[in-house]
Design an enzyme around this catalytic site. Structure first.
Site, mmCIF file in Angstrom:
data_model
loop_
_atom_site.group_PDB
_atom_site.id
_atom_site.type_symbol
_atom_site.label_atom_id
_atom_site.label_comp_id
_atom_site.label_asym_id
_atom_site.label_seq_id
_atom_site.Cartn_x
_atom_site.Cartn_y
_atom_site.Cartn_z
ATOM 1 N N PRO A 274 -40.419 -78.901 43.180
ATOM 2 C CA PRO A 274 -40.386 -80.270 42.908
ATOM 3 C C PRO A 274 -39.004 -80.816 43.467
ATOM 4 O O PRO A 274 -38.089 -80.866 42.824
ATOM 5 C CB PRO A 274 -40.215 -80.099 41.486
ATOM 6 C CG PRO A 274 -39.626 -78.993 41.001
ATOM 7 C CD PRO A 274 -39.914 -78.083 42.146
ATOM 8 N N ASP A 451 -33.984 -79.526 45.256
ATOM 9 C CA ASP A 451 -35.044 -78.953 44.373
ATOM 10 C C ASP A 451 -34.423 -79.316 42.782
ATOM 11 O O ASP A 451 -33.319 -78.678 42.477
ATOM 12 C CB ASP A 451 -34.922 -77.275 44.488
ATOM 13 C CG ASP A 451 -36.171 -76.641 43.644
ATOM 14 O OD1 ASP A 451 -36.487 -77.250 42.552
ATOM 15 O OD2 ASP A 451 -36.513 -75.451 43.925
ATOM 16 N N HIS A 452 -35.286 -80.040 42.025
ATOM 17 C CA HIS A 452 -34.913 -80.620 40.817
ATOM 18 C C HIS A 452 -34.877 -79.419 39.980
ATOM 19 O O HIS A 452 -34.545 -79.663 38.657
ATOM 20 C CB HIS A 452 -35.717 -81.781 40.400
ATOM 21 C CG HIS A 452 -35.208 -82.972 39.845
ATOM 22 N ND1 HIS A 452 -33.992 -82.786 39.075
ATOM 23 C CD2 HIS A 452 -35.231 -84.396 40.087
ATOM 24 C CE1 HIS A 452 -33.558 -83.925 38.645
ATOM 25 N NE2 HIS A 452 -34.212 -85.119 39.380
ATOM 26 N N ARG A 453 -35.237 -78.448 39.936
ATOM 27 C CA ARG A 453 -35.478 -77.125 39.116
ATOM 28 C C ARG A 453 -33.930 -76.639 39.110
ATOM 29 O O ARG A 453 -33.876 -76.140 38.198
ATOM 30 C CB ARG A 453 -36.295 -76.218 39.891
ATOM 31 C CG ARG A 453 -37.997 -76.528 39.550
ATOM 32 C CD ARG A 453 -38.829 -75.441 40.039
ATOM 33 N NE ARG A 453 -38.491 -75.089 41.186
ATOM 34 C CZ ARG A 453 -39.069 -74.103 42.356
ATOM 35 N NH1 ARG A 453 -39.889 -73.404 41.643
ATOM 36 N NH2 ARG A 453 -38.615 -73.995 43.501
#
Length: 481
Positions: A274, A451-453
């Site tokens: 994401p 990566d927004h994680r």
């Protein structure tokens, strides 16, 4: 099959890949070949390699044509044994590297170790992306009849050749049969002038692995391979109409080699990560002026702009280490963010064979001048198709200079399994406010995909602002590094 005929099957050339493209034959039917003589050039993923023959004898059949994609484990070449038909067992036995000679269980254990590590991604391979440790979902190969060998043969024995697994078929040496399993490891040693007799294998029963050969090489490089000639399929039929558009089909180009690898990696990145993107315009005038001044002092030893930006990136990653990580999901569903004690800085390089991403190992330890030299070296070997798996598959963060294509920005796809990529656009004259007054400045755009994680926007913005400030004030930034 006749005991006088030896069939060499296409081996797994790295990372459990299931196929390879046959680029070119180096031998023809009727040619005499020796053990370890290159017989074909094949390409898999992002590397190309010459495949050596594990047999000596006369080429009886070539199983495939240039441009054809072959499955691992399928016949590659058939070779009639040297001395076949002479009626002398002694003449046939030395050339038959898979003679089925009896041996200890320890040697079979060594072969099994090689097979197991090859499937698990141990790093004991010659070409490919590198090996993602613990990766699953790869090719499964049922174990066939086992083969045992000995280091010394008291008397020549001529027996029917047993059936071997593709990964170990025809890969041993007379006189030192248990020392090396892979013909590619032997070729690697030969190309670097390393004597296998001087290497103590770390595998079971003295098995020499790729890592053992690498340890004996001061500066390991991949075997030289000429640039491949691309083979494209013509249209399925002249004037054939496409069912959806009604237009004539002009060509059908198989997706394979580099393009297939890029497609798979980008698809995985888009489906799993994401990602979010932040960007900023940067006044690079001071950086260009500083480099111009350095060039006056040392015209032939001044780092390029990308090397300076790479230096700022490594400093920024030390300050924001979350962007120098990897996100992993285990088989049981548990998840981890894996950090690293160091930075392997990848950079996108466009080649005739497609886009590749070589990486500068331990980039955080290098100066701008050292980074420049390594970037130039890696770009050259990547374009020649000689980059090693380590050079192509060990990056932890990617720097992408798409400004060379004349564009300002890009919503880049992260180079999986990394978690971030910094893009640099072209540097052009733009109006800019300096000390309250309008001026013409050299401006570029930085774009960070992340990566927004692994982090939130604050971390991503902080890193991007750090690199931007360093570009705008390079003297002060370098003084603090």
């Amino acid at each position: 099959m006749s005991s006088d005929m030896q069939v060499f099957r296409l081996p797994d050339l790295g990372e459990g890949l299931t196929e390879a493209e046959l680029v070119n034959w180096l031998v023809a039917v009727g040619d005499e070949v020796k053990v370890d003589q290159p017989i074909a050039e094949v390409e898999t993923a992002k590397s190309m390699v010459e495949v050596p023959s594990p047999y000596a004898g006369t080429v009886a059949e070539l199983h495939g044509q240039a441009g054809e994609t072959l499955d691992v484990g399928k016949p590659l070449i058939s070779i009639a044994r040297a001395g076949a038909g002479s009626g002398s067992p002694a003449a046939a036995a030395p050339a038959a590297l898979s003679s089925g000679i009896d041996a200890s269980q320890a040697v079979e254990a060594a072969a099994e170790t090689y097979r197991t590590e090859e499937k698990a991604g141990s790093g004991n391979v010659l070409i490919g992306y590198g090996t993602p440790g613990g990766a699953t979902g790869g090719r499964t190969r049922p174990r066939k009849a086992s083969v045992a060998v000995v280091d010394r043969v008291a008397e020549p024995v001529a027996v029917a050749e047993p059936v071997l697994e593709p990964s170990v078929a025809g890969t041993r040496i007379p006189g030192k049969l248990s020392a090396v399993i892979s013909p590619l490891v032997r070729k690697m040693a030969r190309d670097h002038g390393v004597s296998l007799d001087a290497i103590a294998g770390t595998g079971a029963s003295g098995l020499i692995r790729r890592r053992d050969v690498e340890a004996a090489i001061s500066a390991p490089e991949a075997p030289a391979a000429p640039a491949p000639s691309r083979v494209e399929s013509p249209a399925a039929a002249e004037g054939a109409l496409d069912g959806r558009t009604g237009l004539a089909v002009s060509a059908r180009t198989p997706v394979r080699g580099v393009r297939k690898a890029v497609a798979a990696n980008m698809t995985k990145s888009r489906s799993e990560i994401p990602e979010a993107t932040v960007w900023v315009d940067v006044d690079a005038t001071a950086l260009l002026e500083m480099r111009a001044e350095l060039k006056k002092r040392a015209p032939h030893d001044t780092p390029g702009l990308l090397a300076f930006i790479a230096r700022f990136v490594t400093a920024g990653l030390k300050k924001y280490p979350a962007l120098n990580t990897r996100f992993e999901t285990a088989a049981d569903g548990s998840q981890e963010i894996v950090g690293f004690e160091g930075i392997n800085l990848g950079f996108a390089a466009q080649t005739d064979r497609g886009l590749v991403v070589p990486s500068v190992r331990n980039a955080h330890e290098l100066s701008a001048r050292e980074l420049d030299a390594e970037i130039r070296r890696l770009t050259a070997v990547a374009r020649d198709g000689k980059a090693t798996p380590t050079e192509l598959g060990s990056g932890t963060f990617t720097l992408n200079n798409y400004g060379v294509f004349g564009v300002d920005g890009s919503a880049a796809i992260i180079n999986y399994p990394e978690v971030a990529m910094l893009g640099v656009g072209r540097i052009i004259d733009k109006p800019w406010v300096v000390n309250g007054e309008l001026a013409v400045r050299k401006v570029t755009e930085l774009t960070l995909a992340f990566d927004h994680r692994v982090c939130d926007g604050e971390t991503a913005a902080g890193f991007l602002r750090y690199v931007a400030d360093a570009i705008e004030n390079p003297g002060g930034a370098l003084a603090d590094m």
